[in-house]
Design a protein around this motif. Structure first.
Motif, PDB file in Angstrom:
ATOM      1  N   UNK A   1      13.163   0.530   9.625  1.00  0.00           N
ATOM      2  CA  UNK A   1      12.433   0.115   8.409  1.00  0.00           C
ATOM      3  C   UNK A   1      10.951   0.504   8.529  1.00  0.00           C
ATOM      4  N   UNK A   2      10.352   0.273   9.705  1.00  0.00           N
ATOM      5  CA  UNK A   2       8.941   0.628   9.927  1.00  0.00           C
ATOM      6  C   UNK A   2       8.743   2.136   9.760  1.00  0.00           C
ATOM      7  N   UNK A   3       9.633   2.926  10.350  1.00  0.00           N
ATOM      8  CA  UNK A   3       9.516   4.388  10.279  1.00  0.00           C
ATOM      9  C   UNK A   3       9.609   4.886   8.849  1.00  0.00           C
ATOM     10  N   UNK A   4      10.516   4.289   8.070  1.00  0.00           N
ATOM     11  CA  UNK A   4      10.643   4.691   6.656  1.00  0.00           C
ATOM     12  C   UNK A   4       9.387   4.329   5.873  1.00  0.00           C
ATOM     13  N   UNK A   5       8.869   3.134   6.114  1.00  0.00           N
ATOM     14  CA  UNK A   5       7.638   2.707   5.435  1.00  0.00           C
ATOM     15  C   UNK A   5       6.469   3.643   5.786  1.00  0.00           C
ATOM     16  N   UNK A   6       6.374   3.988   7.063  1.00  0.00           N
ATOM     17  CA  UNK A   6       5.294   4.882   7.510  1.00  0.00           C
ATOM     18  C   UNK A   6       5.377   6.240   6.814  1.00  0.00           C
ATOM     19  N   UNK A   7       6.573   6.790   6.703  1.00  0.00           N
ATOM     20  CA  UNK A   7       6.715   8.122   6.094  1.00  0.00           C
ATOM     21  C   UNK A   7       6.313   8.097   4.626  1.00  0.00           C
ATOM     22  N   UNK A   8       6.715   7.060   3.909  1.00  0.00           N
ATOM     23  CA  UNK A   8       6.397   6.965   2.474  1.00  0.00           C
ATOM     24  C   UNK A   8       4.898   6.711   2.274  1.00  0.00           C
TER      25      UNK A   8
END
Length: 685
Positions: free
Chosen positions: A157-164
């Protein structure tokens, strides 16, 4: 049929830009992710005993077409974006992040990797294979392979948030940059600005259907204005607009996004067992720890500060003569140019006629030929994404003797090189090198790379070609140095190829090549007036050489300030609770500030390098690599700047990519570790 999921039928299987439609991207990503997942499943479900070949190598070669399409899409999103492309990026980024998280947290796959890693002694691996195995294992651990299921979900979830959010950061900066322009109708307001620049401003106005002149925040427009405009109020207005990019509380403000990004990075680091994000990042750098980086930057700060203070005092005395009692940051470039002209009788506008873009490009091509036997031939039949782009085939000459003793010379294809030099609304500011396809070897074939250089130089007009400032000349050499790192790549695996090296090593090739711009022996070969063909006079070449370290103290402090800001953001994230982004910025850069701080401006909200690009907790690497490049070029200087034996050793360093530890690679080239004294000697004598 979706063009992006088929094997490209273009020369060298290059990107078929002319056939790609925006609606192709999302379906192709989904299809290629499925294809790549099947390749991963094949590795996981292979009933044979796990080996280096059927696990580590198979993984290194998986997802090839997905990588190519990702490169095409994200490169275009930087160089030729649109609202539609940006919208697709918002949809695609989380999908790709989820895909990579799925692989990195695949327990069955990791178990196979771990088994090979634990039993590596039995495989008799060569140096590159050992590096691939170590990097693969570490990469999985650093991506959460050892976490429990609950923490794996958190990390995903953190990685997805960071990319967006990092994507959103960049889009906000671009929109904020494009949203501002200054329309000027009174020519007196443009006093001091050279005719060639005025012509550029007039063209910009015409494009907007306006009378008069238009100045934008794009660097080829903004920097000349700040350098030459005598109207101080207008300089202040432009500087305020530039300093308010994504920092005005409006639609494209990045302040909250910065806090969100930094908190997410901190959460990621803690989840993986690190003290902070800098600790996490630097484990995989030459520098190894935040303490070492901060000590390095502070050591340079102590050495450079007296020189910077002295430089600013000189500028202040010039400003005082103009009735300015308190000089501001927006006065710096204007008075620095005045001082440079007074000291060295040089100004950019005098030099620019000697540096037409095509001539400078020919010079850098010629240098690559002299050092590395490379030649460049333009191809007009290879698709490109904009009419301004040019494409070159890159060959390497291989001379030798045939069996009958006669001399023969052959050339081998090395790379495709795309060059994209001029600003547009869809292109982000700055200059960068990137690749559309990595080099690797597989099934007996050496698959060569497709490399791209993107810059923002002044466009040619009806009357004049694109003429470069000397700083733009060094920028082109810088990016070409990166390109050489990519083009000369000669490794087995794509993940270790070209610029896939430790981040604080990656700037060595780029910064190294800039040194040649100051060598009279080389300058005389290409610095020729575009109208008369006259070679840049010796006294001006001498002045360029003398001016090499002009404002070096100021520039060093500026870079140290960026490095300290970046390092503090990624080690002191708790301070964001009680302080604003502006307050943090002022606190972290206080020791490097040479002018009064303006409460209305901040650079962090447009600091794309660390919030959108890959320089998070890594901006110090520019200064770190300067030590390497100063030391490396000193080696050439001592033995001849075109010395073929040293060039051959340097070529090995470039072609080796990430197959060896960078310090070992450097020592093999130089014979010893780099010395910080080389940088201090070059910078301050």
């Amino acid at each position: 049929m979706n063009i992006l999921t088929e094997k490209f039928s273009t020369p060298y299987h290059s990107a078929p830009f002319n056939e790609i439609k925006n609606e192709d991207y999302l379906p192709s990503f989904k299809e290629l992710i499925q294809k790549s997942e099947k390749e991963i499943d094949a590795i996981v479900n292979n009933p044979e005993e796990p080996t280096f070949e059927n696990v580590i190598e198979a993984l290194a070669y998986s997802g090839e077409q997905l990588d190519v399409v990702s490169n095409i899409f994200f490169n275009l999103n930087s160089a030729e974006t649109s609202d539609e492309l940006q919208q697709i990026a918002q949809e695609v980024s989380p999908i790709l992040t989820e895909y990579s998280s799925k692989i990195s947290q695949n327990e069955a796959l990791f178990n196979k990797i771990k088994k090979v890693y634990d039993e590596k002694e039995k495989y008799n691996l060569n140096e590159e294979q050992q590096m691939l195995l170590n990097e693969t294992y570490k990469g999985f651990v650093r991506s959460g392979a050892l976490l429990n299921e609950e923490d794996k979900e958190k990390l995903k979830k953190i990685s997805m948030d960071l990319s967006v959010k990092s994507l959103q950061f960049g889009q906000n900066v671009l929109a904020s940059t494009n949203n501002y322009f200054k329309h000027i109708t009174n020519k007196e307001d443009l006093a001091g600005i050279p005719d060639a620049i005025l012509e550029q401003y007039a063209e910009e106005a015409k494009e907007r259907n306006l009378e008069g002149w238009v100045v934008t925040l794009q660097y080829p427009s903004y920097i000349p204005f700040m350098t030459y405009a005598e109207n101080r109020n207008l300089r202040k207005e432009l500087a305020l607009a530039n300093g308010k990019k994504s920092f005005d509380g409006g639609e494209f403000d990045n302040q909250n996004l910065i806090k969100e990004l930094l908190h997410l990075k901190q959460q990621k680091a803690e989840l993986l067992g690190y003290k902070d994000y800098a600790d996490y990042v630097l484990e995989e750098r030459m520098a190894k720890s935040p303490t070492k980086v901060i000590d390095f930057l502070n050591e340079l700060l102590v050495k450079a500060k007296p020189y910077a203070d002295k430089e600013i005092e000189e500028l202040k005395s010039l400003a005082k003569a103009d009735g300015i009692d308190e000089m501001q940051a927006y006065d710096h470039t204007f008075y620095a140019e005045k001082l440079r002209k007074a000291k060295y009788d040089l100004n950019d506008e005098e030099l620019k006629p000697y540096f037409p873009l095509e001539q400078v490009q020919e010079a850098v091509f010629g240098l690559a030929n002299k050092l590395f036997d490379l030649t460049f031939e333009e191809r007009n039949d290879i698709p490109k994404y904009h009419e301004d782009v040019k494409v070159y085939e890159v060959f390497e000459a291989e001379s030798g003797k045939s069996e009958d003793g006669s001399h023969n010379s052959e050339k081998t294809f090395k790379a495709l090189l795309y060059v994209d030099y001029f600003p547009r609304k869809g292109k982000r500011a700055g200059a960068w090198m990137t690749s559309y396809k990595n080099q690797y070897q597989k099934d007996g074939e050496n698959s060569r790379p497709h490399i791209s250089i993107v810059c923002n130089f002044s466009k040619p007009t009806k009357e004049t070609p694109s003429l470069l400032t000397f700083q733009e000349v060094t920028t082109l050499f810088h990016e070409f140095g990166h390109a050489l790192h990519g083009m000369l790549a000669n490794t087995q695996y794509p993940t270790l190829s070209g610029t896939s090296v430790k981040w604080d090593f990656v700037e060595l090739p780029s910064q190294f090549l800039e040194n040649f711009c100051y060598e009279p022996e080389f300058l005389k070969t290409f610095a020729k007036h575009y109208k008369t063909g006259e070679v840049l006079p010796d006294e001006k070449i001498e002045k360029i050489e003398q001016s090499k370290n002009f404002m070096e103290g100021y520039q060093t402090l500026r870079q140290i300030g960026f490095g300290l800001l970046d390092m503090n953001y990624h080690t002191q994230v708790g301070e964001l609770e009680g302080l604003s982004v502006k307050e943090c910025e002022d606190k972290y850069t206080k020791a490097t500030q040479l002018y009064p701080v303006n409460p209305e401006t901040a650079m962090s909200p447009s600091f794309s390098h660390i919030f959108q690009g890959g320089y998070s907790a890594g901006y110090y690497s520019y200064k770190w690599a300067e030590v390497l490049d100063a030391d490396a070029f000193q080696y050439f200087k001592e033995n001849g700047i075109f010395n073929p034996e040293i060039a051959a050793k340097y070529k090995v360093l470039l072609s080796s990519g990430g197959t060896k530890d960078p310090m070992e690679l450097y020592k093999s080239f130089r014979g010893s570790e780099p010395k910080v004294e080389s940088l201090l000697k070059r910078a301050f004598g």
